[in-house]
Design a protein around this motif. Sequence first.
Motif, PDB file in Angstrom:
ATOM      1  N   LYS A 105       2.149   1.798  -3.410  1.00 36.21           N
ATOM      2  CA  LYS A 105       1.090   2.292  -4.296  1.00 36.21           C
ATOM      3  C   LYS A 105       0.824   3.774  -4.044  1.00 36.21           C
ATOM      4  O   LYS A 105       0.585   4.545  -4.985  1.00 36.21           O
ATOM      5  CB  LYS A 105      -0.189   1.476  -4.095  1.00 36.21           C
ATOM      6  CG  LYS A 105      -1.320   1.892  -5.028  1.00 36.21           C
ATOM      7  CD  LYS A 105      -2.513   0.953  -4.934  1.00 36.21           C
ATOM      8  CE  LYS A 105      -2.245  -0.302  -5.726  1.00 36.21           C
ATOM      9  NZ  LYS A 105      -3.483  -1.129  -5.888  1.00 36.21           N
ATOM     10  N   GLU A 106       0.869   4.196  -2.785  1.00 35.93           N
ATOM     11  CA  GLU A 106       0.661   5.614  -2.478  1.00 35.93           C
ATOM     12  C   GLU A 106       1.781   6.473  -3.057  1.00 35.93           C
ATOM     13  O   GLU A 106       1.526   7.566  -3.576  1.00 35.93           O
ATOM     14  CB  GLU A 106       0.569   5.816  -0.962  1.00 35.93           C
ATOM     15  CG  GLU A 106      -0.749   5.375  -0.373  1.00 35.93           C
ATOM     16  CD  GLU A 106      -0.945   5.882   1.036  1.00 35.93           C
ATOM     17  OE1 GLU A 106      -2.045   6.374   1.344  1.00 35.93           O
ATOM     18  OE2 GLU A 106       0.000   5.778   1.838  1.00 35.93           O
ATOM     19  N   LYS A 110       0.833  -1.205   0.000  1.00 33.17           N
ATOM     20  CA  LYS A 110       0.000   0.000   0.000  1.00 33.17           C
ATOM     21  C   LYS A 110       0.866   1.253   0.000  1.00 33.17           C
ATOM     22  O   LYS A 110       0.563   2.238  -0.687  1.00 33.17           O
ATOM     23  CB  LYS A 110      -0.929   0.017   1.204  1.00 33.17           C
ATOM     24  CG  LYS A 110      -1.832   1.250   1.226  1.00 33.17           C
ATOM     25  CD  LYS A 110      -2.794   1.246   2.389  1.00 33.17           C
ATOM     26  CE  LYS A 110      -3.667   2.497   2.356  1.00 33.17           C
ATOM     27  NZ  LYS A 110      -4.622   2.568   3.480  1.00 33.17           N
ATOM     28  N   ASP A 134      -7.685  -0.274  -4.725  1.00 31.19           N
ATOM     29  CA  ASP A 134      -7.049  -0.335  -3.416  1.00 31.19           C
ATOM     30  C   ASP A 134      -7.543  -1.485  -2.530  1.00 31.19           C
ATOM     31  O   ASP A 134      -7.055  -1.667  -1.434  1.00 31.19           O
ATOM     32  CB  ASP A 134      -7.302   0.984  -2.677  1.00 31.19           C
ATOM     33  CG  ASP A 134      -6.439   1.149  -1.445  1.00 31.19           C
ATOM     34  OD1 ASP A 134      -5.268   0.756  -1.513  1.00 31.19           O
ATOM     35  OD2 ASP A 134      -6.956   1.646  -0.435  1.00 31.19           O
ATOM     36  N   LEU A 143      -6.962   5.748  -3.438  1.00 27.28           N
ATOM     37  CA  LEU A 143      -6.099   4.939  -4.285  1.00 27.28           C
ATOM     38  C   LEU A 143      -6.945   4.163  -5.283  1.00 27.28           C
ATOM     39  O   LEU A 143      -8.055   3.741  -4.977  1.00 27.28           O
ATOM     40  CB  LEU A 143      -5.294   3.951  -3.439  1.00 27.28           C
ATOM     41  CG  LEU A 143      -4.156   4.525  -2.600  1.00 27.28           C
ATOM     42  CD1 LEU A 143      -3.598   3.455  -1.683  1.00 27.28           C
ATOM     43  CD2 LEU A 143      -3.059   5.106  -3.479  1.00 27.28           C
ATOM     44  N   GLN A 190       1.053   6.501  -6.897  1.00 25.67           N
ATOM     45  CA  GLN A 190      -0.175   7.164  -7.333  1.00 25.67           C
ATOM     46  C   GLN A 190      -0.321   8.591  -6.809  1.00 25.67           C
ATOM     47  O   GLN A 190      -0.837   9.467  -7.506  1.00 25.67           O
ATOM     48  CB  GLN A 190      -1.397   6.339  -6.917  1.00 25.67           C
ATOM     49  CG  GLN A 190      -1.529   5.019  -7.651  1.00 25.67           C
ATOM     50  CD  GLN A 190      -2.845   4.325  -7.379  1.00 25.67           C
ATOM     51  OE1 GLN A 190      -3.801   4.912  -6.872  1.00 25.67           O
ATOM     52  NE2 GLN A 190      -2.915   3.044  -7.694  1.00 25.67           N
ATOM     53  N   LYS A 191       0.104   8.830  -5.579  1.00 28.70           N
ATOM     54  CA  LYS A 191      -0.088  10.153  -4.980  1.00 28.70           C
ATOM     55  C   LYS A 191       1.181  10.997  -4.985  1.00 28.70           C
ATOM     56  O   LYS A 191       1.107  12.229  -4.958  1.00 28.70           O
ATOM     57  CB  LYS A 191      -0.597  10.010  -3.539  1.00 28.70           C
ATOM     58  CG  LYS A 191      -1.951   9.311  -3.440  1.00 28.70           C
ATOM     59  CD  LYS A 191      -2.431   9.233  -1.992  1.00 28.70           C
ATOM     60  CE  LYS A 191      -3.784   8.568  -1.891  1.00 28.70           C
ATOM     61  NZ  LYS A 191      -4.294   8.544  -0.495  1.00 28.70           N
TER      62      LYS A 191
END
Length: 201
Positions: free
Chosen positions: A135-136, A132, A195, A192, A139-140
């Motif tokens: 992924k953050e 996670k 997610d 997300l 993506q962010k």
Amino acid sequence: MQTAAASFFRTEVIRRCRQFGKVAFRKYLLVTNATISLGLSGVGDILQQNYEVLQKKQEKWDPERTKNMALTGLPVGVICHLWYNFLDHRMPGRTVKRVIQKVVVDQILFSPICISVFFITLGFLEHSKPAKVKKEIVQKGWMLYAAEWMIWPPAQVINFYWLPTRYRVLYDNTISLGYDVYTSYIKHEVPLEDDDEEEDS
């Protein structure tokens, strides 16, 4: 008599402020920088949460979230302290060419590191799975990085051209208060994609 007392009081306050400044920004500079970063990171989240409450997106202020956001300021403050000392040592000088070089190096090399440290620290504090956190960052992180290109190049020109090294982190954190609000928004309000698998256990 009153004028003399008032003058003495002002002189004493100024003297003590200067004394504090010498201690804080020379002897204990690392501690000062980390503390400033911690405090203003928390303030940014408080401002964002209050906005969310006003917009009816959440019921009340979440102190746990603010605590975690503030704590991200500790490692960020430390690495900023080390980075500026390293950068000024390796790239000394205040010519226009040197300042531009520093701004470019700062944006291309250090900004992604800083953003990654932010998400990794929060992931640790929130007990998130590594997948996670990754992924953050993917993506962010780019949203924060794009925003940095709008804010920091002109701000860092001032930082590198006019300010001594010891005041760089203080300046950074003062300028970045609005950016900290945006960071809190990106972290907590932007979902997300896909997610479901990465939800915390």
